[in-house]
Write a protein that holds these residues in place. Structure first.
Motif, PDB file in Angstrom:
ATOM      1  N   PHE A   1       0.586  -5.729   5.699  1.00 58.03           N
ATOM      2  CA  PHE A   1       0.736  -4.707   4.661  1.00 58.03           C
ATOM      3  C   PHE A   1       2.173  -4.213   4.591  1.00 58.03           C
ATOM      4  CE2 PHE A   1      -3.629  -4.820   5.972  1.00 58.03           C
ATOM      5  CZ  PHE A   1      -4.293  -4.862   4.756  1.00 58.03           C
ATOM      6  N   ASP A   2       2.606  -3.977   3.367  1.00 53.47           N
ATOM      7  CA  ASP A   2       3.960  -3.517   3.093  1.00 53.47           C
ATOM      8  C   ASP A   2       3.907  -2.018   2.806  1.00 53.47           C
ATOM      9  OD1 ASP A   2       6.509  -3.113   2.201  1.00 53.47           O
ATOM     10  OD2 ASP A   2       6.546  -4.881   0.899  1.00 53.47           O
ATOM     11  N   LEU A   3       4.594  -1.238   3.651  1.00 56.58           N
ATOM     12  CA  LEU A   3       4.564   0.220   3.487  1.00 56.58           C
ATOM     13  C   LEU A   3       5.793   0.746   2.748  1.00 56.58           C
ATOM     14  CD1 LEU A   3       3.541   1.346   7.114  1.00 56.58           C
ATOM     15  CD2 LEU A   3       2.063   1.251   5.102  1.00 56.58           C
TER      16      LEU A   3
ATOM     17  N   VAL B   1       0.858  -1.191   0.000  1.00 53.20           N
ATOM     18  CA  VAL B   1       0.000   0.000   0.000  1.00 53.20           C
ATOM     19  C   VAL B   1       0.891   1.237   0.000  1.00 53.20           C
ATOM     20  CG1 VAL B   1      -2.047  -0.959   1.131  1.00 53.20           C
ATOM     21  CG2 VAL B   1      -0.148  -0.113   2.526  1.00 53.20           C
ATOM     22  N   PRO B   2       0.392   2.381  -0.509  1.00 59.98           N
ATOM     23  CA  PRO B   2      -0.889   2.509  -1.210  1.00 59.98           C
ATOM     24  C   PRO B   2      -0.733   2.068  -2.646  1.00 59.98           C
ATOM     25  CG  PRO B   2       0.240   4.618  -1.183  1.00 59.98           C
ATOM     26  CD  PRO B   2       1.124   3.661  -0.447  1.00 59.98           C
ATOM     27  N   PRO B   3      -1.867   1.925  -3.373  1.00 59.13           N
ATOM     28  CA  PRO B   3      -1.752   1.604  -4.798  1.00 59.13           C
ATOM     29  C   PRO B   3      -1.117   2.749  -5.562  1.00 59.13           C
ATOM     30  CG  PRO B   3      -4.067   1.911  -4.132  1.00 59.13           C
ATOM     31  CD  PRO B   3      -3.244   2.062  -2.899  1.00 59.13           C
TER      32      PRO B   3
ATOM     33  N   ALA C   1       1.685  10.884  12.674  1.00 58.89           N
ATOM     34  CA  ALA C   1       0.945  11.980  13.314  1.00 58.89           C
ATOM     35  C   ALA C   1       0.762  13.148  12.356  1.00 58.89           C
ATOM     36  CB  ALA C   1       1.692  12.418  14.570  1.00 58.89           C
ATOM     37  N   LEU C   2       1.836  13.535  11.692  1.00 54.05           N
ATOM     38  CA  LEU C   2       1.772  14.680  10.776  1.00 54.05           C
ATOM     39  C   LEU C   2       0.841  14.381   9.590  1.00 54.05           C
ATOM     40  CD1 LEU C   2       5.560  15.584  10.854  1.00 54.05           C
ATOM     41  CD2 LEU C   2       3.714  17.172  11.434  1.00 54.05           C
ATOM     42  N   ALA C   3       0.986  13.184   9.023  1.00 57.98           N
ATOM     43  CA  ALA C   3       0.194  12.855   7.826  1.00 57.98           C
ATOM     44  C   ALA C   3      -1.278  12.675   8.178  1.00 57.98           C
ATOM     45  CB  ALA C   3       0.740  11.575   7.193  1.00 57.98           C
ATOM     46  N   MET C   4      -1.559  12.037   9.295  1.00 56.60           N
ATOM     47  CA  MET C   4      -2.960  11.799   9.656  1.00 56.60           C
ATOM     48  C   MET C   4      -3.648  13.108  10.029  1.00 56.60           C
ATOM     49  SD  MET C   4      -2.638   8.244  11.750  1.00 56.60           S
ATOM     50  CE  MET C   4      -2.106   6.732  10.961  1.00 56.60           C
TER      51      MET C   4
ATOM     52  N   GLY D   1       0.808   5.463   2.711  1.00 59.07           N
ATOM     53  CA  GLY D   1       0.299   4.121   3.035  1.00 59.07           C
ATOM     54  C   GLY D   1      -0.432   4.107   4.369  1.00 59.07           C
ATOM     55  N   LEU D   2       0.080   4.864   5.331  1.00 61.35           N
ATOM     56  CA  LEU D   2      -0.562   4.914   6.652  1.00 61.35           C
ATOM     57  C   LEU D   2      -1.943   5.566   6.560  1.00 61.35           C
ATOM     58  CD1 LEU D   2       2.575   5.913   8.746  1.00 61.35           C
ATOM     59  CD2 LEU D   2       1.231   3.815   9.051  1.00 61.35           C
ATOM     60  N   VAL D   3      -2.019   6.689   5.838  1.00 60.05           N
ATOM     61  CA  VAL D   3      -3.318   7.369   5.703  1.00 60.05           C
ATOM     62  C   VAL D   3      -4.296   6.468   4.949  1.00 60.05           C
ATOM     63  CG1 VAL D   3      -4.508   9.373   4.716  1.00 60.05           C
ATOM     64  CG2 VAL D   3      -2.285   9.663   5.835  1.00 60.05           C
ATOM     65  N   PHE D   4      -3.801   5.820   3.924  1.00 60.71           N
ATOM     66  CA  PHE D   4      -4.646   4.917   3.127  1.00 60.71           C
ATOM     67  C   PHE D   4      -5.278   3.844   4.027  1.00 60.71           C
ATOM     68  CE2 PHE D   4      -5.358   1.172   0.530  1.00 60.71           C
ATOM     69  CZ  PHE D   4      -5.924   1.678  -0.629  1.00 60.71           C
TER      70      PHE D   4
END
Ligand SMILES: NC(=O)c1ccc[n+]([C@@H]2O[C@H](COP(=O)([O-])OP(=O)(O)OC[C@H]3O[C@@H](n4cnc5c(N)ncnc54)[C@H](OP(=O)(O)O)[C@@H]3O)[C@@H](O)[C@H]2O)c1
Length: 260
Positions: free
Chosen positions: A255-257, A11-13, A42-45, A238-241
């Motif tokens: 899942f592979d980030l 992830v993500p695609p 934290a920053l991305a979310m 990938g984390l947000v996804f």
């Protein structure tokens, strides 16, 4: 012979970019929020609209992160100073009470904290260090998950995520308590996923971030060139996804980030 890699969904695609409101309305708690991967999460979310509850042991580092989140705009951040090495069951119960009173639910939990403990042979492993690493990496995962499960059960699409380290948990010499806790957390997350499969809508994720240039990696691979690992920020999409509505389609699993 190298250990074969486990099957994981990458992830993500291709072509995905997080929307600014992708996590709007979600409350997500992050441990290790002042570290490499936790800080990026934290920053991305927050930038995608989540309200992030930042758990960390250093108030100064938490405040620095808070300032960076504010400066970037986006979601709200709440600081929760807590030393996972010394926290007791009552401390986790208090955290759950506070979140319950404030939000009545929890949409996401990222277990991002980890103590490394050093590369040391088991024969000479210091007892205090052993206890600290087990407390931070394994017992805190159990205590926090157990305390927060009722709140996670009250969310419409709850996510509980653990961070894997396949290289450490495969049983190589000198990985010590860190490697052992990574193997234990891997099994813990599988047992949890199995237990929740039929009686909860929570998703349980095992995340493999791959090699990241962080403080922990510098301790684990002291002679490694920094070029061998990438910036933790590359795991942000990938984390947000996974913590958002797209991840729901994929359900629980590994899942592979890693960046492509
Ligand atoms: N880096 C890699 O190459 C790699 C590879 C595979 C898996 N991982 C995994 O990725 C996750 C994040 O690691 P990272 O590389 O981002 O490491 P990191 O930058 O060293 O961050 C570790 C975090 O854990 C926190 N922590 C340590 N002891 C604590 C305690 N007693 N109480 C509360 N928090 C504590 C640290 O807090 P402070 O900020 O106060 O130190 C820091 O925020 C870990 O689960 C790690 O096993 C990393």
């Amino acid at each position: 012979m190298s250990t074969p890699r486990a099957v994981r969904t990458q992830v993500p695609p291709e072509g995905y970019a997080p929307a600014r409101d992708e996590l709007a309305g979600r409350v997500i708690l992050i441990t290790g929020s002042t570290g490499g991967l936790g800080r990026v999460a934290a920053l991305a979310m927050a930038a995608s609209g989540a309200e992030v509850v930042l758990v960390g042991r250093s108030l100064a580092r938490l405040q620095g992160l808070y300032d960076d989140i504010e400066a970037a705009g986006g979601g709200r951040a709440v600081l929760y100073p807590m030393n996972l090495g010394g926290a007791q069951p009552d401390d986790y119960a208090e955290l759950a009470d506070r979140l319950g009173n404030e939000y009545g639910r929890l949409d996401g939990l990222l277990h991002g904290a980890a103590a490394f403990g050093g590369l040391t042979a088991l024969s000479g492993y210091p007892l205090e260090r052993w206890a600290e690493v087990l407390q931070v990496n394994l017992n805190a995962c159990f205590l926090l998950t157990r305390a927060l499960l009722p709140l996670l059960g009250s969310a419409p699409d709850p996510v509980i995520a653990f961070v894997d380290d396949e290289g450490a948990r495969s049983g190589g010499a000198y990985w010590g308590a860190y490697g052992i806790t990574k193997a234990a957390v891997d099994t813990f997350s599988r047992i949890l996923a199995d237990e929740l499969e039929c009686n909860s809508h929570a998703r349980v994720l095992r995340l493999d971030p791959g090699p990241m240039r962080t403080a922990l990696r510098a301790l684990a691979y002291p002679a490694e060139s920094p070029a061998c690992a990438s910036a933790p920020a590359e795991r942000a999409p990938g984390l947000v996804f996974l913590f958002g509505p797209h991840g729901r389609r994929l359900g629980s699993g590994a899942f592979d980030l890693r960046p492509r």
